[in-house]
Design a protein around this motif. Sequence first.
Motif, short mmCIF file in Angstrom:
data_model
loop_
_atom_site.label_atom_id
_atom_site.label_comp_id
_atom_site.label_asym_id
_atom_site.label_seq_id
_atom_site.Cartn_x
_atom_site.Cartn_y
_atom_site.Cartn_z
N LYS A 1 0.18 -3.53 -5.18
CA LYS A 1 -0.27 -2.54 -4.21
C LYS A 1 -0.18 -3.03 -2.77
O LYS A 1 0.35 -2.33 -1.89
CB LYS A 1 -1.71 -2.13 -4.53
CG LYS A 1 -2.31 -1.14 -3.55
CD LYS A 1 -3.76 -0.82 -3.91
CE LYS A 1 -4.41 0.07 -2.88
NZ LYS A 1 -5.84 0.35 -3.21
N SER A 2 -0.69 -4.24 -2.49
CA SER A 2 -0.69 -4.73 -1.11
C SER A 2 0.73 -4.97 -0.61
O SER A 2 1.02 -4.76 0.58
CB SER A 2 -1.51 -6.01 -1.00
OG SER A 2 -0.98 -7.03 -1.83
N SER A 3 1.62 -5.40 -1.49
CA SER A 3 3.01 -5.62 -1.10
C SER A 3 3.69 -4.30 -0.74
O SER A 3 4.47 -4.23 0.22
CB SER A 3 3.78 -6.30 -2.23
OG SER A 3 3.25 -7.58 -2.50
N GLY B 1 -0.49 2.22 -4.63
CA GLY B 1 -0.11 2.14 -3.23
C GLY B 1 0.69 3.34 -2.77
O GLY B 1 0.97 4.26 -3.55
N SER C 1 2.35 -3.15 2.64
CA SER C 1 2.96 -3.92 3.72
C SER C 1 4.39 -3.45 3.99
O SER C 1 4.80 -3.30 5.14
CB SER C 1 2.97 -5.41 3.34
OG SER C 1 3.61 -6.18 4.33
#
Length: 363
Positions: free
Chosen positions: A113-115, A135, A118
């Motif tokens: 999700k964080s990737s 995400g 970003s």
Amino acid sequence: MRRVAVSVAISALAVSAAACGKAGDDDNGSDSSSSGSGGKSIGLLLPDNVTARYEKFDKPYFEDKVKELCSDCTVSYANAAADPAKQAQQMSSMVTKGVKVIVVSAQDSAAIKSSIASAVSKGVKVVAYDRLAQGPVSAYVSFDNVKVGELQGQALLDALGSKATPKSKVVMINGDDADPNAAQFKEGAHKVLDGKVDIAYEQSGLWKDTVAAQKVSAAITQLGAKNIAGVYAANDGMAGGIANTLKGAGISTIPLTGQDAELAAIQRIVAGTQSATVYKAYKPEADTAAELAVNLLQGKDIKSLADTEVTSGSGDKVQAKLLTPVSVTVKNINDTVVKDGLYTVADICTADYAAACKKAGLQ
């Protein structure tokens, strides 16, 4: 992707357009790419190189379709080798190298999700492939995964026949909990099986044949070999490990499910050591993902392709295309995987399976 001078790219395309889509594969999961300009680059991130379909079918189908739709587009490829941290690094690397659209089949839908967030913050579009990543993804293409589970459950009941009773003990080996598809397969299977049989033992096999084999061995110890009526395996890779364990325990006549229509599974179905698999035609899925990626790269609308909406584990609403899976038993091998050209009869009916193929009408 590697930056290559335009003159080199043109020369490479002149030699062989097909070669562009296949260049630089790395079984260890590092980036590889076809030649071309950085402004028209599409990334493909696949989760593992154990599941046969990804390297053998999804990757080449995707690359071929991208090349067909956009002759000057390039594809950068990486395989996570079942490592979520590696996949996160691969996505970051692609963004740094200028990839504009990334198609990702998440090894861990939550961990990625964080990737994804970003990448999107840097103007990259992300398409979730086969597994619904969390995400802000722009689109998702897969199959109706609850339906997959329903088909698996029904195939198990059909194979049990009159032995399918509320007292019949069934072992259930599910997929990896980090994969959202696994939960949907499980949901669909339970919808069909609950109340019809007794789910006496249920564990995750983590999509690994060795883990699935260990779990079934534990189930045999706990329940007794003679008391197990059938086994639900969430995919064919795990079914292979389970089939070997059952054979070693002297269990040879109970139903066993699977999924992915792997060649080894089709051969087991012919031989009678696996009852059914679920065929999710790889080419339509890969083609749709490629078309979505190219449309996003070119700023085109995708709603005609992704004609439904789903909600991811992070609560994001995502435009989606859900394809229809098909159950495969010994009765319809010719009408499914052979008819579609996934395998030839010669692929299936090797010397070890010649007699069984003849009996099954595969000649």
